[in-house]
Design an enzyme around this catalytic site. Structure first.
Site, short mmCIF file in Angstrom:
data_model
loop_
_atom_site.label_atom_id
_atom_site.label_comp_id
_atom_site.label_asym_id
_atom_site.label_seq_id
_atom_site.Cartn_x
_atom_site.Cartn_y
_atom_site.Cartn_z
N TRP B 334 -2.56 1.44 -2.42
CA TRP B 334 -1.80 0.33 -3.01
C TRP B 334 -0.87 0.86 -4.09
CZ3 TRP B 334 -1.30 -1.58 -7.96
CH2 TRP B 334 -0.73 -2.86 -8.10
N HIS B 335 -1.37 1.87 -4.83
CA HIS B 335 -0.57 2.41 -5.94
C HIS B 335 0.63 3.20 -5.45
CE1 HIS B 335 -4.03 1.30 -8.41
NE2 HIS B 335 -3.21 1.37 -9.44
N GLY B 336 0.54 3.77 -4.27
CA GLY B 336 1.70 4.51 -3.78
C GLY B 336 1.48 5.06 -2.39
N PHE B 493 5.18 0.33 -8.11
CA PHE B 493 4.24 -0.20 -7.14
C PHE B 493 4.70 -1.59 -6.73
CE2 PHE B 493 2.39 3.48 -8.36
CZ PHE B 493 1.84 3.50 -9.62
#
Lengths: 452, 493
Positions: B334-336, B493
């Site tokens: 989700w963060h990257g 994000f």
């Protein structure tokens, strides 16, 4: 209702405290005791007599025109409001600022090529803007100048001056010195100052008696190139030239653009200076505004040598006096447009074989055999340069070369010799002292210093 | 438009002033227009995506509600229809998120895999710009769908109010990921109860100032050191890389918490309370506790909408460990869209699993708080573990992360290189700011409400404090010329 007014009054008081703290940080952190612009702006605001003739522009303006000289020609109060690196948006702001409290009759804007190519969005340094905005009285004009000068990341430094020097908060010595200087009588009285040979003289002129020796009159490439491409004048500059024109039209002020003289060496190395003149003329003729480039001035009217300059681009006191007289005579009708050549190339042709400077061209591995097939260069052990004179026409030139090594020893490599090649051992460092002399006329460049 | 920009300094007061001046019935519309304007300052095209997400989840909510109330359906049919509606909502929203955020990552990895087995494939990435905040508002909109499905909230029929819930500008681009049960009722009350409160304005503005202090004085200053070391890590040793990694821990904390505090403060001025997203995370005594204190809105989102539906800890130890792995791997992703983020998530999963097994084997004694020395040791160990994981988060890639670690442990020298990005003055300022941060966090940890103490001071003292605080940010903040106004980390994000 009463409660709301009380809250509003509190807010106003809070904002006042914010302004006071801003002024406090400005006072202790910004040492402008050596600022010429501070004195000039104060003089501009406090002139007893109306300023009727105004000069605007960069250092090319404030080092070239002496109001005390031009006063006698225009027979009125002339004022030089040039500032360092003044770009056209600042020129526009200064024009409006001066026009607020003076009945301007004529305005002359200096327009050398350095002020015309700038793209404002590319600005990273706002010093030139702050030089003016810091001393403008609070006004919408000042706000516009700061906001339009650059992107929003510059706004804080435009309004919160102390922020520029925030690290000095940890330098008590600096703070003490700044406060001391600002509380001194000369500072409070706006006394004229001299800093490193520059002397502020009345009404905006900055004098300097240094004489340029021509020691840096060299380039290291064989081609001059062409500095002025098509559409050299940027959109931003174009926009502000038009704003200046329209403002003057609206206020019924006669407007003229001009370019102050620079050394021929600095102009010839640009390659195609006439292209710049043509572009400016094309733009200004659309608006029926005059432009005079004093670099086209015939030698019999304005003959300037290195001794009239501080450096390749700025006149010294002697040069400014000569120029101010010609300027005053021309714009008061004592001289006509006959004093100008049509093109810079025409002026160059009158210089004959005068040596203006040197090309000091390094001889590289890849070019040596092609360019000099009959010559041998020991490029493994030596560095070589070819010397070529920069002249308006061809000339028989002799070179005198001395080598000053980094330990100070001086060796004569050649004296008045036509040999154009100079070489030094590959790992050696030092300075070459080179003089080029016309074999027929004896004219010399003066000593050119080339660090190797 | 960043919170730490001149543009926001003008935008926010104008929006707030008009908000409180216009009739209450128009305030939601005004906030919605302002929110879209705020978002479109990045790129006007972004508005299309958020509008699509809003529309899909709005319609899903209405349809779920209709299915609930529709007569003549069996419970089984009702449930399966609702599941289909939720499925469509999730698939379409996650599909959009996938295309913009993960498609190129997938293409890159497929091509790498095919090239590795000898199939020469030319990689052709999609030419797509990642919309700011897409991960945040997508999750927020999807949480609404789930909340309606579970009956925790009634479907919002007013499209304006629902659109405002998804796009509310203070929390739009970097959270907190608000729950509909918190934010929607407050939005619904705007038309009836919204009024200017001097107390809300005071505490909201103070919170915004604290957020700016965290961002400009701490985070962006720490970033100078972190960037100087990580951009040239091959020239650094164990000491400087460790120092940079520790600084990064505070950079990312202050950057993110700073943003959240500005968001919460701005909302509070408008009369809306957003959830706290951080609770002094570096005071955690174990990794599980860390994740109850760090990015709380995301942790609870994953717990409620992924971990628990997967079975949580209700299906045995092995399944629990797998669930933890999945949640943290997905959280990393989700963060990257990059393997280093996945590695960061997996490392935390490993930490969590070790903790779970340790508690299962040794048992956990929650009856009393450990003595201070032991607590300090646990805090330090937990910080060290999370800080080591931050290497993966900060590095540009997994390869770089491994290279940084290798450089650290093969250059075990303890001399500081000459240039580490901060001069002496900035280093001292950073230290002082971190001490202030520690004091504030400690007060919060002890439930001491600093704002209450400040507001109880006599007016002249309060004013001196406010002026000093504002001028500290103005003079010592890292922004403007010679520093570029830096984006908040979590915007990517």
């Amino acid at each position: 209702m009463k409660k709301y007014f009380k809250k509003l009054a509190s807010l106003a008081l809070f904002l006042l405290f914010m302004l006071l703290i801003n002024s406090f940080f400005h006072f202790i952190l910004v040492d402008d005791s050596e600022s010429f612009t501070r004195i000039m702006m104060h003089e501009m605001y406090t002139q007893k007599e109306d300023i009727e003739v105004l000069y605007l522009g960069s250092s090319h303006c404030y080092r070239s025109l002496i109001p005390e000289v031009t006063d006698t020609y225009f027979n009125t109060n002339t004022f030089n409001a040039g500032t360092s690196l003044q770009q056209l948006d600042a020129t526009y702001a200064m024009l409006k600022e001066t026009a607020k409290s003076n009945d301007l009759r004529q305005v002359y804007v200096e327009l050398y090529y350095g002020v015309n190519g700038e793209i404002f969005a590319d600005r990273t340094d706002m010093t030139a803007t702050y030089l003016i905005s810091d001393y403008m009285k609070p006004s919408f004009n000042k706000l516009q100048l700061i906001i339009n000068a650059g992107s929003s990341e510059h706004y804080v430094n435009g309004f919160i001056l102390g922020r520029r020097n925030w690290e000095k908060l940890f330098d008590p010595g600096y703070i003490a010195q700044t406060v001391r200087r600002k509380l001194s009588e000369p500072y409070k009285n706006y006394d004229y100052i001299t800093i490193k040979g520059d002397t502020y003289c009345a009404k905006g002129y900055m004098a300097n008696d240094m004489k340029f020796s021509g020691s840096s009159n060299y380039i290291t490439s064989s081609d001059l190139g062409s500095a002025f491409y098509e559409n050299y004048i940027s959109e931003d500059c174009r926009k502000y030239i038009i704003k200046i024109i329209e403002f003057c039209e609206k206020e019924d002020i006669k407007l003229t653009f001009f370019t102050a003289p620079m050394t021929d060496f600095s102009l010839i190395t640009l390659g195609n200076y006439d292209s710049y003149i043509n572009q400016v003329n094309t733009l200004l003729s659309e608006y029926d505004v005059d432009y005079y480039d004093f670099n086209l001035c015939k030698l019999e009217y304005l003959d300037l040598s290195n001794a009239d300059y501080i450096d390749p681009q700025h006149l010294n006191t002697t040069g400014a006096t000569k120029f101010s007289n010609v300027f005053g005579q021309f714009f008061t009708g004592q001289l006509t447009e006959d004093i100008f050549h049509q093109k810079y190339a025409d002026k160059l042709s009158t210089l004959g074989t005068k040596i203006l400077g040197l090309k000091i061209i390094p001889i590289e591995d890849y070019s040596a055999d092609d360019l000099y097939p009959d010559l041998y260069f020991d490029l493994e052990n030596y560095r070589y340069w070819e010397l070529k004179p920069l002249t308006a026409g061809s000339s028989a030139v002799q070179f005198s070369v001395e080598k000053e090594a980094s330990d100070g020893t001086i060796t004569t490599l050649q004296h008045l010799d036509g040999n154009p090649f100079v070489f030094v051992p590959i790992n050696e460092t030092g300075t070459l002292h080179i003089t080029a002399t016309d074999a027929f006329t004896g004219q010399t460049t003066g000593e050119i210093l080339f660090a190797y | 438009m960043l919170f730490n920009s001149i543009e926001f300094l003008i935008f926010f007061p104008v929006v707030t002033l008009i908000f409180f001046v216009i009739p209450r019935k128009l305030r939601s519309i005004w906030l919605l227009i302002s929110s879209y304007f705020f978002y479109m300052c990045w790129n006007p095209k972004y508005a299309i995506l958020i509008a699509i997400s809003t529309l899909i989840t709005y319609i899903s909510g209405i349809m779920l509600s209709a299915t609930n109330t529709r007569g003549g359906l069996s419970e089984e049919t009702r449930t399966s229809r609702k599941k289909i509606i939720v499925g469509i909502s999730f698939l379409s929203n996650l599909g959009i998120l996938f295309v913009f955020k993960y498609a190129n990552f997938l293409i890159e990895n497929i091509c790498s895999a095919l090239n590795a087995v000898g199939l020469e494939i030319v990689e052709k990435p999609l030419d797509l710009l990642l919309p700011v905040g897409i991960s945040f508002y997508t999750f927020q909109a999807l949480s609404y769908t789930m909340d309606v499905y579970r009956g925790e909230i009634k479907a919002e029929k007013n499209f304006i109010k629902y659109a405002l819930f998804v796009s509310f500008f203070p929390q739009l681009v970097a959270g907190p990921i608000e729950r509909s049960t918190n934010l929607l009722p407050q939005i619904n009350e705007i038309a009836e109860k919204s009024r200017f409160s001097y107390e809300n304005a005071k505490s909201g503005l103070l919170l915004m100032l604290w957020g700016l202090f965290q961002k400009l004085v701490i985070a962006d200053r720490a970033a100078m050191l972190v960037n100087a070391v990580y951009d040239n890590f091959a020239a650094h040793n164990f000491l400087s890389i460790s120092l940079a990694t520790i600084c990064f821990a505070f950079q990312v904390y202050c950057d993110f918490d700073g943003y959240t505090n500005i968001a919460r403060g701005a909302s509070e001025v408008l009369g809306i309370k957003l959830m706290k997203n951080f609770r002094q995370p570096y005071f955690a005594t174990n990794i599980q506790e860390f994740w109850r204190r760090w990015h709380i809105s995301l942790t609870t989102w994953f717990t409620d909408y992924l971990y628990i539906p997967l079975g949580g800890n209700r299906k045995g130890l092995a399944r629990q460990l797998i669930n933890v792995f999945i949640v943290f791997a997905v959280s990393g992703l989700w963060h990257g869209a990059s393997w280093n983020y996945v590695a960061w998530g997996v490392l935390h999963a490993i930490y969590q699993c070790i903790g779970i097994i340790k508690r299962k084997v040794l048992g956990s004694d929650t009856s009393k708080t450990p003595a201070l020395p032991l607590r300090l040791v646990k805090i330090i160990i937990t910080f060290a573990l999370t800080d080591f994981a931050w290497i993966f988060f900060r590095a540009a890639s997994l390869t770089e992360a491994m290279a940084v670690i290798r450089q650290m442990f093969t250059n075990l020298t303890f001399t500081m290189p000459a240039d580490i990005g901060l001069n002496r003055i900035n280093m001292v300022l950073l230290l002082v700011a971190l001490v202030i941060l520690f004091i504030v966090d400690l007060c919060h940890e002890k439930n001491v409400r600093i704002s209450k103490i400040i507001f109880a001071w006599p007016k002249p003292v309060r004013w001196i404090f406010y002026l000093a605080f504002i001028w500290t940010i103005i003079m010592f903040g890292i922004y403007g010329v010679s520093y570029t106004t830096s984006q908040f980390i979590y915007f990517q994000f």
